[in-house]
Design an enzyme around this catalytic site. Structure first.
Site, PDB file in Angstrom:
ATOM      1  N   HIS A 206     106.589  52.398  56.019  1.00  0.00           N
ATOM      2  CA  HIS A 206     107.975  52.002  56.269  1.00  0.00           C
ATOM      3  C   HIS A 206     108.319  51.674  57.718  1.00  0.00           C
ATOM      4  CE1 HIS A 206     108.520  56.200  57.519  1.00  0.00           C
ATOM      5  NE2 HIS A 206     109.592  55.775  58.154  1.00  0.00           N
TER       6      HIS A 206
HETATM    7  C1  UD1 Z   1     114.787  55.535  58.986  1.00  0.00           C
HETATM    8  C2  UD1 Z   1     114.508  56.034  60.397  1.00  0.00           C
HETATM    9  C3  UD1 Z   1     113.077  56.506  60.487  1.00  0.00           C
HETATM   10  C4  UD1 Z   1     112.755  57.527  59.399  1.00  0.00           C
HETATM   11  C5  UD1 Z   1     113.103  56.915  58.022  1.00  0.00           C
HETATM   12  C6  UD1 Z   1     112.858  57.899  56.905  1.00  0.00           C
HETATM   13  C7  UD1 Z   1     115.747  54.941  62.235  1.00  0.00           C
HETATM   14  C8  UD1 Z   1     115.670  53.980  63.321  1.00  0.00           C
HETATM   15  N1  UD1 Z   1     114.694  54.975  61.388  1.00  0.00           N
HETATM   16  O1  UD1 Z   1     113.974  54.382  58.774  1.00  0.00           O
HETATM   17  O2  UD1 Z   1     112.872  57.122  61.749  1.00  0.00           O
HETATM   18  O3  UD1 Z   1     111.391  57.848  59.445  1.00  0.00           O
HETATM   19  O4  UD1 Z   1     114.472  56.528  58.019  1.00  0.00           O
HETATM   20  O5  UD1 Z   1     112.835  57.239  55.651  1.00  0.00           O
HETATM   21  O6  UD1 Z   1     116.707  55.656  62.120  1.00  0.00           O
HETATM   22  N2  UD1 Z   1     117.480  50.701  52.686  1.00  0.00           N
HETATM   23  C9  UD1 Z   1     117.978  50.618  51.396  1.00  0.00           C
HETATM   24  N3  UD1 Z   1     118.505  51.727  50.833  1.00  0.00           N
HETATM   25  C10 UD1 Z   1     118.552  52.924  51.483  1.00  0.00           C
HETATM   26  C11 UD1 Z   1     118.067  52.993  52.792  1.00  0.00           C
HETATM   27  C12 UD1 Z   1     117.516  51.875  53.387  1.00  0.00           C
HETATM   28  O7  UD1 Z   1     117.943  49.576  50.751  1.00  0.00           O
HETATM   29  O8  UD1 Z   1     119.043  53.903  50.896  1.00  0.00           O
HETATM   30  C13 UD1 Z   1     116.863  49.490  53.286  1.00  0.00           C
HETATM   31  C14 UD1 Z   1     117.832  48.566  53.945  1.00  0.00           C
HETATM   32  O9  UD1 Z   1     117.406  47.264  53.702  1.00  0.00           O
HETATM   33  C15 UD1 Z   1     117.669  48.865  55.422  1.00  0.00           C
HETATM   34  C16 UD1 Z   1     116.201  49.258  55.520  1.00  0.00           C
HETATM   35  O10 UD1 Z   1     115.916  49.886  54.277  1.00  0.00           O
HETATM   36  O11 UD1 Z   1     117.982  47.769  56.231  1.00  0.00           O
HETATM   37  C17 UD1 Z   1     115.914  50.201  56.624  1.00  0.00           C
HETATM   38  O12 UD1 Z   1     116.699  51.377  56.538  1.00  0.00           O
HETATM   39  P1  UD1 Z   1     117.047  52.250  57.842  1.00  0.00           P
HETATM   40  O13 UD1 Z   1     117.776  53.459  57.457  1.00  0.00           O
HETATM   41  O14 UD1 Z   1     117.673  51.418  58.882  1.00  0.00           O
HETATM   42  O15 UD1 Z   1     115.642  52.664  58.419  1.00  0.00           O
HETATM   43  P2  UD1 Z   1     114.380  53.278  57.703  1.00  0.00           P
HETATM   44  O16 UD1 Z   1     113.335  52.250  57.717  1.00  0.00           O
HETATM   45  O17 UD1 Z   1     114.673  53.942  56.401  1.00  0.00           O
END
Ligand code: UD1
Length: 353
Positions: A206
């Site tokens: 991820h």
């Molecule tokens: C985040 C943390 C990372 C942690 C991870 C655990 C930051 C910068 N990153 O990364 O340190 O290891 O969480 O999982 O804070 N999305 C969904 N549904 C959700 C959540 C996310 O569709 O419930 C998708 C969205 O398209 C979003 C992308 O995942 O843009 C990234 O989500 P985001 O929370 O920004 O970062 P993670 O990659 O999950």
């Protein structure tokens, strides 16, 4: 009253453990869920499964650019802190997400002491958003709880020595507490099909460096595709679109994100692990599974000793070779404490009203 800020999957697990310990010590806690993770399988399932008290407030920040996401969470937390400031003793933060940083900024500007759990971790790679979040949070914190002595050393290099404690890792508390319960509750074939369950590697990916670069992601998949075993890949939502465009090797079984309990069962049945997650590197070690970490460095340097964990670049050949080479070892020492981090942290919080 302690205000806990959480928003992403691993933070729900950590908070579930510490919330219990705070409760035992009679320390009042309110949880702010930032909404950074919002899908049922990324958020709610962790609350129900782990018995985490419901969030007192949900900011519903959701996904956006780093600046927009962090700013929305920052404003939401500040509103809450301003309204309840006279009752708040500390803001409690976990790890290194954008939710962590926003909590640190909001609390520090209002002179509310900050507790940082999983302090002192460093990759020394500033291209990772997590590294920026954790450095800044550590520098704004009053009580800093490290998983091992390595964290204390890293903080010292940056001049942070006050309020620093080695608590052990709270994920180990969770691992110890739930692994017995979970094994009794689930069979592996409740989670993955029987044809896959006999011989498989667990894959999770991820990190933006691996997922946002389609070339890296396709190399990673090709690398695990070369292995003579099944590959179980619970796909993080950020990869959903990419997998529709990529060639998925036939030995890869794609699953929805696993709950914490499901993950424990799937890890237990795996022969090996390939991941870029921080938490899973430690869990693989505790479960005595050889791990290949698809990154150029790791914060969890202790797991590299005795080669239980090996680093690999996101290149097909590197991943294939690392996975083939890595094996279970005779020597194994308990890393990251004794599984009592939660009670130790709660004790310190209670003594620093
Ligand atoms: C985040 C943390 C990372 C942690 C991870 C655990 C930051 C910068 N990153 O990364 O340190 O290891 O969480 O999982 O804070 N999305 C969904 N549904 C959700 C959540 C996310 O569709 O419930 C998708 C969205 O398209 C979003 C992308 O995942 O843009 C990234 O989500 P985001 O929370 O920004 O970062 P993670 O990659 O999950």
């Amino acid at each position: 009253m302690v205000v806990t800020v959480i928003g992403a999957r691993p933070q729900f697990v950590k908070a579930a453990l510490l919330s219990r310990e705070l409760g035992k010590k009679g320390i009042k806690e309110v949880i702010i869920h930032t909404g950074q993770h919002y899908d049922y399988k990324m958020s709610e399932v962790f609350f129900t499964e782990l018995g985490l008290p419901g969030a007192g407030i949900n900011l519903n920040a959701g996904s956006a650019s780093h600046a927009v996401q962090t700013a929305e969470i920052l404003v939401g937390i500040e509103n809450y802190l301003l309204e309840h400031k006279q009752n708040i003793s500390h803001v409690l933060l976990y790890g290194d997400t954008n939710s962590t940083l926003a909590g640190a900024l909001a609390a520090s500007k209002l002179n509310i002491p900050i507790i940082h759990v999983e302090a002192g971790l460093r990759s020394y790679n500033r291209s990772m958003p997590e590294e920026i979040n954790r450095v800044l949070t550590d520098h704004l914190s009053t009580l800093l709880f490290c998983s091992s002595d390595e964290g204390v050393r890293n903080l010292k290099k940056e001049g942070i020595t006050k309020g620093v404690h080695v608590s052990g890792d709270i994920m180990l508390d969770a691992f110890n507490l739930f692994s017995g319960i979970v094994k009794a509750k689930y069979r592996i074939t409740d989670i993955i099909p029987e044809r896959v369950a006999g011989n498989y590697i667990l894959l999770t990916i991820h990190r933006p460096v691996n997922t946002d670069n389609i070339d890296n992601l396709s190399e990673i998949l090709a690398g695990v595709g070369d292995i003579q075993a099944n590959v179980v890949w619970p796909v993080h939502p950020r990869n959903k679109e990419a997998i529709t465009k990529l060639n998925i090797p036939s030995n890869i079984f794609i699953a929805d994100p696993f709950s914490y309990f499901e993950m424990m069962v799937v890890l237990d049945g795996a022969k090996k692990v390939a991941t870029d997650s921080g938490g899973l590197q430690k869990e693989a070690y505790w479960a005595k599974k050889p791990c290949v970490t698809i990154r150029s460095e790791t914060e969890w340097v202790e797991t590299l000793h005795d080669n239980w964990n090996t680093l690999a670049s996101p290149r097909r050949e590197d991943i294939r070779n690392a996975l083939k080479k890595t094996i279970c070892h005779e020597s194994w020492a308990q890393l990251y404490g004794d599984g009592k981090a939660g009670s130790r942290i709660a004790h310190h919080i209670g003594n620093n009203p």
